[in-house]
Design an enzyme around this catalytic site. Structure first.
Site: not given
Length: 158
Positions: A13, A16, A18-20, A130
């Site tokens: 993301c 690196n 939050c999402r990933s 995000d």
């Protein structure tokens, strides 16, 4: 290169944090629960340099803790080597995808398959938004999307 019989996936993301790292932790837990984690190399990274060296966002950590998923990660940026060493690079949105494709063009003979993680979603939600500027509910939504996508991805690759 990874050992024979080893598969590899890199979740990506923007920052690196939050999402990933959520996707990485979800996938690692699923692979562990399925008894195949030793057959996988699992990591996550950022397209940007914004958060290098930082831990995952505290709201993401709280969300994962509430679901009993452990998360240990330090943010890093995607490297040229990643395009050579990972089978799959799964990202969260169109910006990540175009940035990864741009970077991949600079790597001769890269073999990574670059895709949206959302392309595995049985509910067809292609983009994982995000949650950084959002609320705890947005992190929960990311978690749920990652669970659906990672489950489908793991099933296709077992």
């Amino acid at each position: 290169m990874a050992a024979t019989g080893t598969k590899s996936v890199l979740f990506v993301c923007l920052g690196n944090i939050c999402r990933s790292p959520i996707a990485e932790a979800v996938f690692r837990k699923m692979a562990t629960d399925a008894g195949v984690v030793d057959k996988w190399r699992i990591d996550s990274a950022a397209t940007s340099t914004y958060e290098i060296g930082n831990p995952p966002d505290h709201r993401g950590q709280a969300c994962m803790k509430s679901h009993g998923v452990s998360m240990k990660h330090v943010a890093r940026q995607v490297t040229k080597d990643d395009f050579m060493s990972f089978d799959y690079i799964l990202c969260m949105d169109e910006n990540n995808l175009s940035e990864l494709n741009r970077k991949a063009k600079l790597v001769k003979n890269h073999h990574s398959k670059i895709e949206l993680l959302g392309s595995y979603d049985p509910q067809k939600q292609l983009i994982i938004e995000d949650p950084y500027y959002g609320s705890d509910k947005d992190f929960e939504k990311v978690y749920e999307q990652c669970v659906r996508c990672c489950k489908a991805f793991l099933e296709m690759n077992s």
